[in-house]
Design a protein around this motif. Sequence first.
Motif, short mmCIF file in Angstrom:
data_model
loop_
_atom_site.label_atom_id
_atom_site.label_comp_id
_atom_site.label_asym_id
_atom_site.label_seq_id
_atom_site.Cartn_x
_atom_site.Cartn_y
_atom_site.Cartn_z
N ASN A 115 0.83 -1.21 0.00
CA ASN A 115 0.00 0.00 0.00
C ASN A 115 0.86 1.25 0.00
O ASN A 115 1.78 1.39 0.79
CB ASN A 115 -0.93 0.03 1.22
N GLY A 116 0.55 2.17 -0.94
CA GLY A 116 1.27 3.44 -1.02
C GLY A 116 2.60 3.38 -1.74
O GLY A 116 3.24 4.40 -1.91
N LYS A 168 -1.40 -5.13 -8.38
CA LYS A 168 -2.62 -4.36 -8.07
C LYS A 168 -3.31 -4.93 -6.84
O LYS A 168 -3.79 -4.18 -5.99
CB LYS A 168 -3.59 -4.38 -9.25
N THR A 169 -3.37 -6.25 -6.74
CA THR A 169 -4.06 -6.86 -5.60
C THR A 169 -3.30 -6.64 -4.30
O THR A 169 -3.88 -6.71 -3.22
CB THR A 169 -4.28 -8.37 -5.81
N ALA A 170 -1.99 -6.35 -4.40
CA ALA A 170 -1.18 -6.08 -3.21
C ALA A 170 -1.29 -4.62 -2.78
O ALA A 170 -0.76 -4.24 -1.75
CB ALA A 170 0.28 -6.45 -3.46
N ILE A 210 7.41 -14.06 -17.73
CA ILE A 210 6.14 -13.54 -17.20
C ILE A 210 5.92 -12.16 -17.80
O ILE A 210 6.71 -11.24 -17.56
CB ILE A 210 6.17 -13.47 -15.66
N PRO A 211 4.84 -11.97 -18.58
CA PRO A 211 4.58 -10.68 -19.21
C PRO A 211 4.14 -9.61 -18.20
O PRO A 211 3.60 -9.92 -17.14
CB PRO A 211 3.47 -10.98 -20.22
N GLY A 212 4.38 -8.35 -18.56
CA GLY A 212 4.04 -7.22 -17.70
C GLY A 212 2.61 -7.22 -17.20
O GLY A 212 2.38 -7.01 -16.00
N PRO A 213 1.59 -7.44 -18.05
CA PRO A 213 0.21 -7.40 -17.57
C PRO A 213 -0.10 -8.45 -16.49
O PRO A 213 -0.89 -8.20 -15.59
CB PRO A 213 -0.62 -7.68 -18.84
N ALA A 214 0.56 -9.60 -16.54
CA ALA A 214 0.35 -10.63 -15.51
C ALA A 214 0.92 -10.17 -14.18
O ALA A 214 0.29 -10.32 -13.12
CB ALA A 214 0.99 -11.95 -15.93
#
Length: 41
Positions: A3-4, A26-28, A16-20
């Motif tokens: 967060n932050g 994002k969930t973190a 591992i591609p960027g969007p993955a």
Amino acid sequence: MLNGKKVAILGDRDGIPGPAIEECIKTAGADIVFSTTECFV
């Protein structure tokens, strides 16, 4: 957990591609300022 925090993501075309990575970060709770997928040869 992140967060932050601001995050720059460098994904790999054959790994591992960027969007993955972006979806996981994002969930973190991090703020994604840059995301790309490159081919490192």
